[in-house]
Design an enzyme around this catalytic site. Sequence first.
Site, mmCIF file in Angstrom:
data_model
loop_
_atom_site.group_PDB
_atom_site.id
_atom_site.type_symbol
_atom_site.label_atom_id
_atom_site.label_comp_id
_atom_site.label_asym_id
_atom_site.label_seq_id
_atom_site.Cartn_x
_atom_site.Cartn_y
_atom_site.Cartn_z
ATOM 1 N N SER A 120 5.013 -3.664 77.709
ATOM 2 C CA SER A 120 3.556 -3.763 77.777
ATOM 3 C C SER A 120 3.044 -5.155 78.150
ATOM 4 O O SER A 120 3.274 -5.612 79.254
ATOM 5 C CB SER A 120 2.991 -3.273 76.450
ATOM 6 O OG SER A 120 1.610 -3.131 76.544
ATOM 7 N N GLU B 51 -9.097 -1.260 69.373
ATOM 8 C CA GLU B 51 -8.727 -2.598 68.941
ATOM 9 C C GLU B 51 -9.473 -3.562 69.864
ATOM 10 O O GLU B 51 -9.729 -3.225 71.025
ATOM 11 C CB GLU B 51 -7.223 -2.808 69.080
ATOM 12 C CG GLU B 51 -6.428 -1.895 68.177
ATOM 13 C CD GLU B 51 -4.927 -2.173 68.253
ATOM 14 O OE1 GLU B 51 -4.374 -2.575 67.218
ATOM 15 O OE2 GLU B 51 -4.313 -1.967 69.311
ATOM 16 N N ALA B 52 -9.797 -4.750 69.348
ATOM 17 C CA ALA B 52 -10.524 -5.714 70.182
ATOM 18 C C ALA B 52 -9.759 -5.999 71.471
ATOM 19 O O ALA B 52 -10.348 -6.259 72.518
ATOM 20 C CB ALA B 52 -10.735 -7.010 69.394
ATOM 21 N N ASN B 53 -8.421 -5.885 71.413
ATOM 22 C CA ASN B 53 -7.611 -6.188 72.603
ATOM 23 C C ASN B 53 -7.685 -5.104 73.681
ATOM 24 O O ASN B 53 -7.055 -5.220 74.728
ATOM 25 C CB ASN B 53 -6.161 -6.483 72.203
ATOM 26 C CG ASN B 53 -5.459 -5.278 71.572
ATOM 27 O OD1 ASN B 53 -5.867 -4.139 71.748
ATOM 28 N ND2 ASN B 53 -4.385 -5.539 70.839
ATOM 29 N N ARG C 227 -1.566 -12.765 60.682
ATOM 30 C CA ARG C 227 -0.630 -11.630 60.580
ATOM 31 C C ARG C 227 0.554 -11.905 61.506
ATOM 32 O O ARG C 227 0.420 -12.596 62.522
ATOM 33 C CB ARG C 227 -1.292 -10.297 60.930
ATOM 34 C CG ARG C 227 -1.802 -10.184 62.335
ATOM 35 C CD ARG C 227 -2.223 -8.761 62.683
ATOM 36 N NE ARG C 227 -1.096 -7.935 63.062
ATOM 37 C CZ ARG C 227 -0.622 -7.838 64.310
ATOM 38 N NH1 ARG C 227 -1.156 -8.528 65.289
ATOM 39 N NH2 ARG C 227 0.410 -7.052 64.573
ATOM 40 N N SER D 34 3.152 -10.943 64.302
ATOM 41 C CA SER D 34 3.151 -10.058 65.466
ATOM 42 C C SER D 34 4.203 -8.969 65.270
ATOM 43 O O SER D 34 5.239 -9.184 64.642
ATOM 44 C CB SER D 34 3.478 -10.886 66.711
ATOM 45 O OG SER D 34 3.860 -10.038 67.762
ATOM 46 N N GLY D 35 3.918 -7.817 65.819
ATOM 47 C CA GLY D 35 4.907 -6.741 65.801
ATOM 48 C C GLY D 35 5.642 -6.642 67.123
ATOM 49 O O GLY D 35 6.446 -5.732 67.333
#
Length: 545
Positions: A67, A389-391, A520, A522-523
């Site tokens: 992504s 999501e804001a993204n 947070r 990151s995943g």
Amino acid sequence: MDEEQRKILLESASRFPKPQGVKLSYGTAGFRADASILSSTVFRVGILAALRSLKTQSFIGLMITASHNQVSDNGVKVADPSGGMLTQEWEPFADAMANAVDAEDLVQLITDFAKKENISFGADHSGQVLLGRDTRPSGESLLEAAKQGVNSIVGSFAADKGVLTTPQLHWMVRCANKGMRVSELDYFEQLSNSFGCLIDLIPQKTMLQLMDDTLKVDGANGVGGEKLEELKKLLKGLVIQVHNSGKEGGFLNDRVGADYVQKEKIVPCGFGPNDVGIRCASLDGDADRLVYFRVLSESNNKIDLVDGDKILSLFALFMKEQLSILNKKENENANNDHPVQLGVVQTAYANGASTIYLKQMGLEVVFTPTGVKYLHEKAADYDIGIYFEANGHGAILFSEHFLCWLEAKNSELASISKGTEQQKAALRLLAVSKLINQAVGDALSGLLLVEAILQHMGWSIQKWSELYQDLPSRQIKVKVADRTAVITTNAETVVVRPSGLQEVIDAETDKYAKGRSFIRSSGTKDVIHVCAEASTQEAADSLAK
Ligand code: G16
């Protein structure tokens, strides 16, 4: 598991040894890492997808993409029968498989898991896995690894759907399980037909208002630009110019794409002063994120960002308006209200001003941790659930129950008197349910809905952006040795570990007017994200720092 199956698995797994010292986890959106260390992981996820297909007796999807990550990374994720993300119940199994030390260990794990889940092997039990990949150079060989993983489960079959956006693959899985046609052309036709339907339903009075029908899109040098070039051939009433399509020589996600534009708040490569006044949009590397922007005239590469929160607000406004037309009482005694449950889902990243705006509209707003897998699940609780999501990841979900009611309502209204405002509202809502990918957030379908709504309202991007004013905010990434050291709770707004850290954040935040901040892990990368909001940009920058 019989001897033959065991032998096949041992033999094929030994062709994809796990690199030593590598430990991966199924993060926000599957496994992601440098592509050079991923072939054993992708092979094993191929096996997992085949097992999931056997378990559910349905088509399953396997997408090879990282992504928004840099081009040298890659990743793999699984789509469940609904087209949504892999059930979270199977994530620990995915982790265990990816980290099994050798072929013997892996086969033991599969044997135990299959027993626990009652999964039967053998030629009578067939699994079907649809495979897709984005344009990353490493995708081809990883796809081969996935294929071999699927095929190492006797009776399972991998269908290579080629280079796709992530949402296309999810859409195909969903449609395949509904017995519908799943070619790329079917996908393009569904989007262009429903877009056309919304355009045909635009009220006469706004048709007369002048609105620029040109949109300039940054394709992140990835698969989205290439697919948009195909899709736009089927569209009427919209002129789309695609830039950063990957053919112009730039690198994937390198100073281009939705993640760059949203985080840095500056123009992507290929855009500049000549674009002042033009409506611009940016996709990410696999086209599941969408943000809009306009280049500011006084610019130093600065933009007015119209992010996922504003897309959500635009969608919410339109849906609410259509529902209220649909439910309008013809006369005082009529009772044609259907109490539609309309809900909105956001994450802690949502700008505080957007949440206030949505609540002022009378909407129920709920929060989940970051990750489409959480937001999508929550949005599915409503008749109509809108999540973003804001993204720029987001969708509008319609419950089956509500869609049945809407179809019936539309037929009833058409039989009484065709072409009334009420019936048009029903038709618009039905068109939105077909335009918006019901499987997962989809930048291409989201973009067409934004365009249709702007035309419906007769709005420029500037007018849309003025719906509310964002509170100044700043996001930064901090590289860390071990991102798992940070554990959060309350939809990621409170740090639980390391202990004492939240108190430090609170004390710092208290020093700023309208201050809000959280961190947070990151995943998808080895970083910690820091997000801060305050009453001025300088204050937000300083708090984040
Ligand atoms: C993935 C997820 C998104 C999430 C993002 C966060 O995005 O699909 O829901 O917002 O990761 O990334 P991180 O955990 O690094 O902050 P994508 O576009 O990379 O698939």
